[in-house]
Design a protein around this motif. Structure first.
Motif, PDB file in Angstrom:
ATOM      1  N   LYS A 182      -1.779   8.621  -2.358  1.00  0.00           N
ATOM      2  CA  LYS A 182      -2.011   9.517  -1.223  1.00  0.00           C
ATOM      3  C   LYS A 182      -0.695   9.823  -0.521  1.00  0.00           C
ATOM      4  O   LYS A 182       0.125   8.930  -0.283  1.00  0.00           O
ATOM      5  CB  LYS A 182      -2.983   8.860  -0.242  1.00  0.00           C
ATOM      6  CG  LYS A 182      -3.293   9.710   0.982  1.00  0.00           C
ATOM      7  CD  LYS A 182      -4.257   9.002   1.920  1.00  0.00           C
ATOM      8  CE  LYS A 182      -4.540   9.850   3.151  1.00  0.00           C
ATOM      9  NZ  LYS A 182      -5.484   9.177   4.085  1.00  0.00           N
ATOM     10  N   THR A 219       0.193   3.562  -3.287  1.00  0.00           N
ATOM     11  CA  THR A 219      -0.812   4.594  -3.061  1.00  0.00           C
ATOM     12  C   THR A 219      -0.363   5.956  -3.606  1.00  0.00           C
ATOM     13  O   THR A 219       0.820   6.303  -3.547  1.00  0.00           O
ATOM     14  CB  THR A 219      -1.148   4.726  -1.562  1.00  0.00           C
ATOM     15  OG1 THR A 219      -2.207   5.683  -1.405  1.00  0.00           O
ATOM     16  CG2 THR A 219       0.064   5.205  -0.762  1.00  0.00           C
ATOM     17  N   TYR A 226       0.834  -1.200   0.000  1.00  0.00           N
ATOM     18  CA  TYR A 226       0.000   0.000   0.000  1.00  0.00           C
ATOM     19  C   TYR A 226       0.871   1.254   0.000  1.00  0.00           C
ATOM     20  O   TYR A 226       0.616   2.205  -0.759  1.00  0.00           O
ATOM     21  CB  TYR A 226      -0.929  -0.006   1.213  1.00  0.00           C
ATOM     22  CG  TYR A 226      -1.701   1.287   1.381  1.00  0.00           C
ATOM     23  CD1 TYR A 226      -2.785   1.573   0.549  1.00  0.00           C
ATOM     24  CD2 TYR A 226      -1.347   2.220   2.351  1.00  0.00           C
ATOM     25  CE1 TYR A 226      -3.494   2.770   0.680  1.00  0.00           C
ATOM     26  CE2 TYR A 226      -2.048   3.411   2.494  1.00  0.00           C
ATOM     27  CZ  TYR A 226      -3.117   3.680   1.654  1.00  0.00           C
ATOM     28  OH  TYR A 226      -3.808   4.852   1.793  1.00  0.00           O
ATOM     29  N   GLN A 235       6.576   4.354   1.930  1.00  0.00           N
ATOM     30  CA  GLN A 235       6.453   5.490   1.016  1.00  0.00           C
ATOM     31  C   GLN A 235       7.657   6.432   1.142  1.00  0.00           C
ATOM     32  O   GLN A 235       8.171   6.944   0.146  1.00  0.00           O
ATOM     33  CB  GLN A 235       5.162   6.257   1.289  1.00  0.00           C
ATOM     34  CG  GLN A 235       4.905   7.356   0.260  1.00  0.00           C
ATOM     35  CD  GLN A 235       3.605   8.085   0.506  1.00  0.00           C
ATOM     36  OE1 GLN A 235       3.534   8.967   1.353  1.00  0.00           O
ATOM     37  NE2 GLN A 235       2.549   7.707  -0.227  1.00  0.00           N
TER      38      GLN A 235
END
Length: 243
Positions: A144, A142, A138, A196
């Motif tokens: 985001k 992602t 994720y 991330q």
């Protein structure tokens, strides 16, 4: 943490970022493998158990010794030293310190692992790997921006540490349960957030600088290793069957 702030994020090609992340996961897996190997060796050897821990001759219960507390301090020192000096450290030194930390962690985790059945340790490890993998993917895919999670997760982490210190004296099972549940949530969030952040580091790493890339992958491996181990411990406290 971006070790290369002067580089533009657009400088790295996708294949460079992917290679960087493969290096992170590869070294993280090597660290986890060494941790498991050391923990297994110690649990199977009475000599090693008696060398590093206190062993009750009547029940066989394994407890902490002064040497283990020294090793805990050594582990903390390695983590802080690596995090603070990684940008100037020789790649081989960084790699050696990370693997040393992983080995020491396998030793200091032994009493926790011995408190649970081998079956529940194995099943919890598999569950941890699945949850960790899901959140890490994720964090990779992602769109985001998870930067806003950082301060919230950090505050939650500090809160858990304080609660664990308080519960050391209270010995409340309800509080221990709550700490473990909240800990699982926080370390799942940290897994996505850190992944991330590492992807961003991979986008800014100077292409062709093998020393900088190795240092970055070792720092990333340490970061995700800590997320995985802490998630595993929290889940083991929730799901593990005690001996």
């Amino acid at each position: 943490m971006n070790q290369y702030p002067s580089m533009q994020r657009s400088a790295a090609k996708p294949e460079v970022v992917n290679a960087f992340m493969r290096g992170v996961y590869g070294w993280m897996s090597a660290g986890l493998g060494l941790t498991a190997l050391v923990a297994f060796a110690v649990t199977q050897s009475q000599t090693l158990l008696q060398m590093f821990f206190t062993v009750d001759p009547a029940t066989g219960a394994v407890g902490m010794s002064s040497m283990v507390f020294v090793l805990f301090i050594a582990e903390l020192g390695i983590v802080f030293y690596l995090s603070a000096r990684i940008s100037t450290m020789a790649p081989g030194t960084a790699t050696g310190l990370f693997m040393l930390y992983s080995g020491l962690n396998g030793l200091t985790l032994t009493p926790i692992l011995l408190a649970y059945t081998a079956e529940s340790v194995a099943s919890t490890f598999i569950i941890t790997a699945g949850m960790f993998g899901t959140m890490s993917i994720y964090g990779m895919v992602t769109k985001k921006d998870l930067t806003s999670w950082g301060s919230l997760l950090f505050m939650g982490l500090i809160g858990i540490v304080i609660a664990m210190v308080v519960n050391f004296f209270l010995q409340s099972s309800a509080m221990a349960f709550a700490i473990s549940v909240i800990g699982v949530i926080i370390f799942l969030g940290l897994t996505a957030y850190d992944t991330q952040k590492l992807k961003t580091m991979g986008e800014t790493v100077p292409e062709g600088d093998t020393a900088a890339i190795r240092r970055g992958t070792i720092l990333g491996a340490l970061t995700l290793y800590l997320d995985f181990i802490n998630l595993f411990i929290m889940l083991l406290r929730l799901l593990g069957n005690r001996e």
